[in-house]
Design an enzyme around this catalytic site. Structure first.
Site, PDB file in Angstrom:
ATOM      1  N   SER A  28     -36.732  -3.089 -21.349  1.00  0.00           N
ATOM      2  CA  SER A  28     -37.550  -2.181 -22.148  1.00  0.00           C
ATOM      3  C   SER A  28     -37.561  -2.580 -23.616  1.00  0.00           C
ATOM      4  CB  SER A  28     -36.999  -0.757 -22.015  1.00  0.00           C
ATOM      5  OG  SER A  28     -37.595   0.117 -22.957  1.00  0.00           O
ATOM      6  N   TYR A  63     -44.126  -2.200 -25.940  1.00  0.00           N
ATOM      7  CA  TYR A  63     -44.927  -1.180 -26.605  1.00  0.00           C
ATOM      8  C   TYR A  63     -45.537  -1.825 -27.846  1.00  0.00           C
ATOM      9  CZ  TYR A  63     -43.077   2.785 -23.916  1.00  0.00           C
ATOM     10  OH  TYR A  63     -42.771   3.673 -22.924  1.00  0.00           O
ATOM     11  N   GLN A 104     -40.912  -5.583 -21.248  1.00  0.00           N
ATOM     12  CA  GLN A 104     -41.909  -4.521 -21.372  1.00  0.00           C
ATOM     13  C   GLN A 104     -42.197  -4.293 -22.844  1.00  0.00           C
ATOM     14  OE1 GLN A 104     -40.735  -1.271 -22.581  1.00  0.00           O
ATOM     15  NE2 GLN A 104     -42.785  -0.384 -22.625  1.00  0.00           N
ATOM     16  N   THR A 151     -47.187  -1.702 -21.804  1.00  0.00           N
ATOM     17  CA  THR A 151     -47.405  -0.302 -21.439  1.00  0.00           C
ATOM     18  C   THR A 151     -48.638   0.219 -22.161  1.00  0.00           C
ATOM     19  OG1 THR A 151     -45.085   0.136 -20.945  1.00  0.00           O
ATOM     20  CG2 THR A 151     -46.440   2.021 -21.545  1.00  0.00           C
ATOM     21  N   HIS A 181     -46.016   6.534 -15.406  1.00  0.00           N
ATOM     22  CA  HIS A 181     -44.867   6.623 -16.319  1.00  0.00           C
ATOM     23  C   HIS A 181     -43.779   7.521 -15.733  1.00  0.00           C
ATOM     24  CE1 HIS A 181     -44.196   5.120 -20.497  1.00  0.00           C
ATOM     25  NE2 HIS A 181     -43.159   5.935 -20.428  1.00  0.00           N
ATOM     26  N   LYS A 195     -49.269  -2.151 -17.679  1.00  0.00           N
ATOM     27  CA  LYS A 195     -48.496  -1.122 -16.979  1.00  0.00           C
ATOM     28  C   LYS A 195     -49.013   0.254 -17.358  1.00  0.00           C
ATOM     29  CE  LYS A 195     -43.740   0.583 -16.474  1.00  0.00           C
ATOM     30  NZ  LYS A 195     -43.969   1.963 -16.939  1.00  0.00           N
TER      31      LYS A 195
END
Length: 349
Positions: A117, A140, A138, A166, A247, A223
């Site tokens: 993450s 953001y 992942q 994401t 999510h 995602k």
């Protein structure tokens, strides 16, 4: 008996993923447990993720040679032992002192790919140093584009093999259970790659996907896709894969369960890119159902966090081993010896 010995003894006695959550609830702080277990608003979608999977019946075949079960799958040039990945989840040091290092070690012991993450409590370089199985990252996207670009390049430098962007969180959803426990990072725990959980951009668009692809050197998956029109636009934008995700029921309540959204997305994609799915996976039969309805692989998040809380790396490995074993048994009992044998004929109509 010290704490590590107690944890290992308890982990060895766990039978299924529901047992794992029960033990984790006893071990975790109320704040950490509520963070992991909760969903958005009234938690309809959180419950539907499980209920929808439970409502699907399997259609078995018998007298099939299932003496050799093959769960191998290839994704973006990686040959994986089985189609179950560790989903990106945040703040692992709130669940176990070793945090993401234990998660990486557990994934390695269980031969699973780990998607790290953006909100890891452990620097990516340290995670990479202990990982023995492939890592994905992942992402953001923040309003600070230079910081975002630097983070992508750091993930590439540390050997991450794909980027999961994401796209379903321009803002965080209504998370009442988190609010009630006043969730916050404990003293001394930080997120080295994301300074502010509220720094996410509200303006993320397809132009930003193009921007990411202009410099990223690894495959990009989006995602958070639930709409087949968005899946088509993703393919037109040239992304390498799609993750069907709500999510974990944590953002917008009353959106459908991911297993309900999966078939129409898989049909629209029509094998042009790999389609993955997360949300509610707790049994090997769930994995069979997801593959039958068009997924190439699934990701598991909450159970990994609970396993981590129960016993660090051993707990993470136990969760994955239970799921992998249940998948193999479910394949044998439905008469499907390989993943490619699993199609919609395994679903009772």
């Amino acid at each position: 008996m010290n704490v590590a010995e107690r944890d290992l003894l308890d982990v060895n006695q766990l039978i299924n993923l529901f047992d794992v959550e029960k033990l984790a609830a006893e071990r975790m702080t109320p704040m950490a447990y509520e963070y992991v277990a909760s969903g958005a608003a009234d938690e309809f979608t959180l419950r539907w993720n499980r209920q929808a999977l439970d409502s699907i019946k399997l259609n078995t075949r018998v007298l099939v040679d299932v003496s050799r079960i093959d769960t191998r799958v290839s994704l973006f040039g990686l040959d994986l032992a089985y189609p179950i990945l560790v989903a990106p989840t945040a703040y692992h040091r709130t669940m176990h002192p070793e945090g993401e290092l234990a998660t990486a070690r557990g994934a390695g012991a269980a031969e699973a790919l780990y998607v790290v993450s953006s909100f890891t409590n452990t620097p990516l370089s340290e995670i990479a140093s202990v990982a023995t199985q492939p890592l994905w990252f992942q992402l953001y996207v923040s309003d600070d584009r230079e910081q975002t670009k630097a983070l992508v390049q750091e993930a590439e430098a540390q050997g991450c093999r794909a980027l999961c962007v994401t796209v379903d969180t321009p803002v965080a959803g209504v998370r009442n259970r988190q609010q009630r426990v006043n969730f916050a990072m404990p003293e001394g725990i930080r997120t080295p790659h994301m300074a502010d959980a509220f720094a996410l951009t509200k303006s993320l668009t397809w132009k930003d996907v193009d921007w990411l692809q202009s410099f990223a050197k690894i495959p990009i998956l989006l995602k958070g896709i639930l709409n087949s029109d968005d899946a088509e636009l993703a393919i037109q934008a040239g992304v390498s894969g799609i993750i069907v995700s709500n999510h974990g029921g944590r953002n917008l309540d009353t959106v459908p369960a991911t297993i309900e959204a999966l078939p129409r997305i898989a049909e629209r994609v029509n094998k042009r890119v790999p389609v993955l799915m997360d949300g509610g996976i707790r049994r090997g039969t769930d994995v069979v159902k997801a593959i039958a309805l068009g997924a190439n692989a699934v990701l598991v998040g909450k159970p990994i966090c609970f396993g981590l809380a129960c016993g660090g790396a051993d707990g993470v490995a136990k969760v994955l081993t239970i799921l992998r074993t249940e998948l193999e048994l479910a394949m044998a009992l439905t008469g499907k010896a390989t993943l490619t044998d699993i199609d919609q004929s395994v679903i009772w109509r």
